[in-house]
Design a protein around this motif. Structure first.
Motif: not given
Length: 218
Positions: A108-120, A205-218
């Motif tokens: 599934q694809a999840d969108c989240m705030a950039g500040a939560t990405m590292a923990e996710r 080139s500089h960027g941020e992973a700050d939104g979408w991830i595609i992950r496997m469901q548990p």
């Protein structure tokens, strides 16, 4: 364009370089499918004397990688209704349905705030867990999909290994809780390409992973 064997202190990584400027999404699906199904080369490393890798083992792994590419192209054709020609731009909403066609679990694809990405990232990636695909937003506009397949402690820091399909390189980023994931892409002179062709970052080139991830469901 093709497969690259990259190594660092955390192990071996198979990185696939994209065929065209807009095909990073498909390339990440190919890498994820391979990483979920085909670890012949990694197993051969664990049994090779003195850390040496036998040439037949490398060939077997790369042959498997080619078959994985064909599998992804066929799945894309089923979803889109037209053959994949190597240059198709893939929207984030298409990646999970494509992965779900490949017999490697439910994604599934999840969108989240950039500040939560590292923990996710820390929660989702690790020993015995699936890799994830993340969308990097470049500071000068545009986006780029990459694959994260390893997260580990390095001294006092937690780091993530990133497989970049643009240039077939392996890069490491630091994960800081409460902060977006900074991603810097530039030429990697220490990663040998053996004459293979791939795209290159013309400058840092500089960027941020700050939104979408595609992950496997548990």
């Amino acid at each position: 364009m093709g497969w690259y064997v990259r190594c660092n202190e955390r192990g071996l990584h198979m990185v696939y370089s994209q065929q065209a400027q807009a095909s990073c999404g498909i390339a990440c699906v190919i890498m994820t499918n391979f990483k979920m199904k085909k670890w012949d080369l990694a197993r051969s490393l664990s049994t090779s004397p003195a850390g040496l890798v036998a040439a037949p083992a490398i060939k077997m792994s790369l042959d498997s990688a080619v078959k994985v590419e064909e599998e992804v192209y066929a799945a894309y054709a089923r979803i889109s209704g037209k053959p994949y020609n190597g240059s198709t731009y893939t929207h984030v909403a298409q990646l999970a349905p494509l992965l779900n066609q490949l017999g490697i679990g439910t994604w599934q694809a999840d969108c989240m705030a950039g500040a939560t990405m590292a923990e996710r990232f820390k929660q989702l990636v690790g020993p015995g867990k699936a890799p994830i695909i993340a969308l990097v937003h470049w500071s000068d506009a545009g986006g780029h999909f990459v694959v994260c397949d390893t997260i580990a402690k390095s001294g006092r820091e937690t780091v993530a290994d990133i497989c970049d399909p643009w240039d077939g390189a392996l890069r490491t980023v630091t994960l800081t809780s409460g902060q977006p994931i900074n991603y810097v892409a530039q030429s990697e002179p220490n990663q040998v390409d053996m004459g293979q062709k791939h795209f290159q970052y013309g400058s840092r080139s500089h960027g941020e992973a700050d939104g979408w991830i595609i992950r496997m469901q548990p």
